[in-house]
Structure formats: C-alpha cells, structure tokens
Motif scaffolding. Structure first.
Motif, mmCIF file in Angstrom:
data_model
loop_
_atom_site.group_PDB
_atom_site.id
_atom_site.type_symbol
_atom_site.label_atom_id
_atom_site.label_comp_id
_atom_site.label_asym_id
_atom_site.label_seq_id
_atom_site.Cartn_x
_atom_site.Cartn_y
_atom_site.Cartn_z
ATOM 1 N N THR A 203 13.459 -11.265 -2.752
ATOM 2 C CA THR A 203 13.350 -12.393 -2.717
ATOM 3 C C THR A 203 14.328 -12.979 -1.932
ATOM 4 N N GLY A 204 15.099 -14.415 -0.835
ATOM 5 C CA GLY A 204 16.139 -14.516 -0.509
ATOM 6 C C GLY A 204 17.460 -13.795 0.015
ATOM 7 N N ASP A 205 18.423 -13.673 0.411
ATOM 8 C CA ASP A 205 19.074 -13.091 1.214
ATOM 9 C C ASP A 205 19.117 -11.173 0.724
ATOM 10 N N GLN A 206 19.158 -10.547 1.904
ATOM 11 C CA GLN A 206 18.993 -8.763 2.141
ATOM 12 C C GLN A 206 20.520 -8.574 0.456
ATOM 13 N N GLN B 55 9.962 2.188 5.258
ATOM 14 C CA GLN B 55 9.161 0.744 6.486
ATOM 15 C C GLN B 55 9.764 0.483 7.225
ATOM 16 N N LEU B 56 11.463 0.113 6.252
ATOM 17 C CA LEU B 56 12.630 -0.797 6.840
ATOM 18 C C LEU B 56 12.923 -0.490 7.798
ATOM 19 N N THR B 57 13.222 -1.563 8.246
ATOM 20 C CA THR B 57 13.904 -1.528 10.073
ATOM 21 C C THR B 57 16.267 -0.675 9.972
ATOM 22 N N GLY C 106 15.170 -7.987 7.400
ATOM 23 C CA GLY C 106 16.628 -7.153 8.123
ATOM 24 C C GLY C 106 16.861 -5.737 8.220
ATOM 25 N N ALA C 107 17.479 -5.793 9.023
ATOM 26 C CA ALA C 107 18.446 -4.123 9.263
ATOM 27 C C ALA C 107 18.571 -3.814 8.342
#
Length: 299
Positions: free
Chosen positions: A232-235, A271-273, A255-256
């Motif tokens: 969790t938090g920033d990428q 399943q990520l962008t 996020g990407a």
C-alpha cells in the motif's frame, strides 16, 4: 596298616537340590539385571507417557490431564540496537512493539509434563538476537511452546530498525515498522504487517503473508510454498518475483508498471496496467509455479 578314612565324593540329594535352586535363582537374577538394563528406559518412557498429571493439580479424570505452564521473561537494554535477528524454530512466535523500556522476551510452554526449550536474548554488536539455545523438544514431554518479544515503541520510529526473521517449522507473527525486512521461511508460516521500504523474502516451504506500506524495493523468491504480498501507499520503484514451485500473489498500488514477465512450465497472470515507459518496474519469472500480479484492493 589301616589307611585314613576318606571323605566320600558323593553329593546328597538335599545338597544337589540346593545347588540347582541356587543356580536357577542366580541365573534369574542375572536375567533380571539384563532385562532391566534393556527394557528399563522403555518402561521409563512409557511411564512418562502414561503417568499424566502426576505433577501439579490432579486432573478431573485420566482423560483430562492438567496443563502445566512454565513462564520466564528475559529483559535486555536496547539503547544502542540498530537491527534485530530472530530465529524461530518449532515455536509460535509473536513480535510487536509496545510500552516497555527494554526488549522483553517471554517464553510460555505447555505440556502434560516437563518444560520447554531454552531461549536466549542478547546483543551482538548493535544487533538484538533472540534464538533457541537447544533443539526442539520432540521427546515424550513435547507440548506447545509460545514466545513473545516486545520491543520499545521508539525502535519503530524514524524508519525503525532493520529486521532479519527466520522461520523454521514455526509460526511467526510480526507487527511494526522496520527500515528493512529480510525474511526466510523454510517451513511453517510468516505473517507480517507494517511499513518498510525494502523487503527481501525467500520461501522454501510453508506460507508467507505480508501486508506492507511504503515499499520501495522488493525481492521475492519462492522455491516452494505460497507467498501473498500486498503493498500500500506509493508505487514501488522495483519489484522482482521469482517462483520455482508453488504460488506467488503480489498486489501493488494502483498505477502503471513496466512489466517483464517470463514463464516456463508455470504461468504469470498479469493484471496490472502496463506502460513500457513507466519508472516502476516489475519483473516476474515462473518456472513450475503460478505468479499473479494485480492491483491491491486495500487503501
């Protein structure tokens, strides 16, 4: 000349009977000694297994033995401590931060008879070490062993201390913030929740469940077993996950990502962008395992 009278070399029936009895009794005694030396330890072991509840309060019935608890607490100053090393073997181990002045380790052992293993907590250089002094108790008095380590709350502040956790046929639960977390699970289960910028995880058996915030880098290796991680938090900037046998599920902040995936017999379910120009890199390699990459559903 009359020769002296000779004592006859004959044995009366009574003497013969006494000799036979003496021989039999003597042989029986030797047999008893031999039997005792061979089967004595076995009998003692059986007695220790069946003589349940002979120490402490009497049980209500032979099928409901009383449980004896042996408690002991170690307290060690940690003013100069910068890192932590815990070796959890064949035990239930709880690690947390709390309102204490020193590091406090409490050992609780429950068994129908006997006591648990010996534990040590000491400082090596600037590393606090908690470890078992002897091996696991697998004898007739085996029971459940619980160890709890509470660290002063200030050790988790300002980024916290570095932690190295080893789980071997054990269950380890840890809560708190660390400057970095290095964990190895050989068998059993590891469960961690907190905040740490760097994670180095290796699972060679068992299961690891990690919920971590503010992760910048992560290196995850699953040789066998199951690893579930949610960030969790920033990428994160960089995530490497490699699985040989078993399964790894990695949930990342929305996020990407620049995803580099490869699979042999196994599969990588991404399943990520995906954005090839993203500064956030994820590399996943599956041999005979399954890796799942998806966005976290947690805040």
């Amino acid at each position: 000349m009359t020769s002296p009278q000779q004592t006859p070399k004959t044995v009366t029936s009574t003497a013969r009977t006494l000799s036979i009895v003496t021989a039999v009794v003597g042989g029986g005694a030797l047999l008893a000694v031999a039997f005792s030396s061979v089967f004595g330890p076995i009998q003692a072991r059986i007695s220790s297994l069946t003589d349940v509840g002979s120490t402490g309060p009497a049980a209500n019935s032979i099928n409901e033995p009383q449980v004896a608890w042996t408690d002991d607490t170690l307290s060690v100053p940690v003013d100069e401590v910068q890192s932590l090393r815990v070796d959890a073997e064949a035990v239930t181990f709880d690690l947390a931060f709390g309102d204490v002045e020193n590091a406090e380790l409490t050992v609780e052992y429950s068994a129908t008879r006997g006591s648990g293993a010996e534990w040590s907590m000491h400082v090596e250089g600037r590393t606090l070490v908690a470890e078992r002094l002897d091996g696991p108790n697998f004898g007739p008095n085996v029971g459940e062993e619980r160890v709890k380590l509470v660290l002063p709350q200030w050790l988790s502040e300002d980024g916290g201390i570095a932690a190295e956790l080893t789980v071997s046929a054990a269950t380890l639960t840890a809560e708190g913030d660390f400057s970095e977390l290095s964990a190895g699970v050989e068998a059993g289960k590891l469960k961690y929740s907190g905040s740490t910028p760097a994670i180095d995880l290796e699972v060679s058996g068992g299961k690891a469940q990690i919920d971590a915030g503010d992760v910048r880098t992560a290196d995850i290796v699953v040789e066998a077993g199951d690893a579930q991680l949610a960030f969790t938090g920033d990428q994160p900037d960089s995530v490497d996950v490699e699985a040989s046998v078993g399964k790894a599920v990695l949930e990342l902040p929305k996020g990407a990502y620049r995803v580099e995936a490869s699979a042999e017999v196994g599969a990588v379910d991404n399943q990520l962008t995906v954005d090839e120009s993203s500064q956030h890199r994820v590399q996943a390699s599956a041999e005979a395992a399954r890796i799942v990459l998806r966005e976290t559903s947690r805040g």
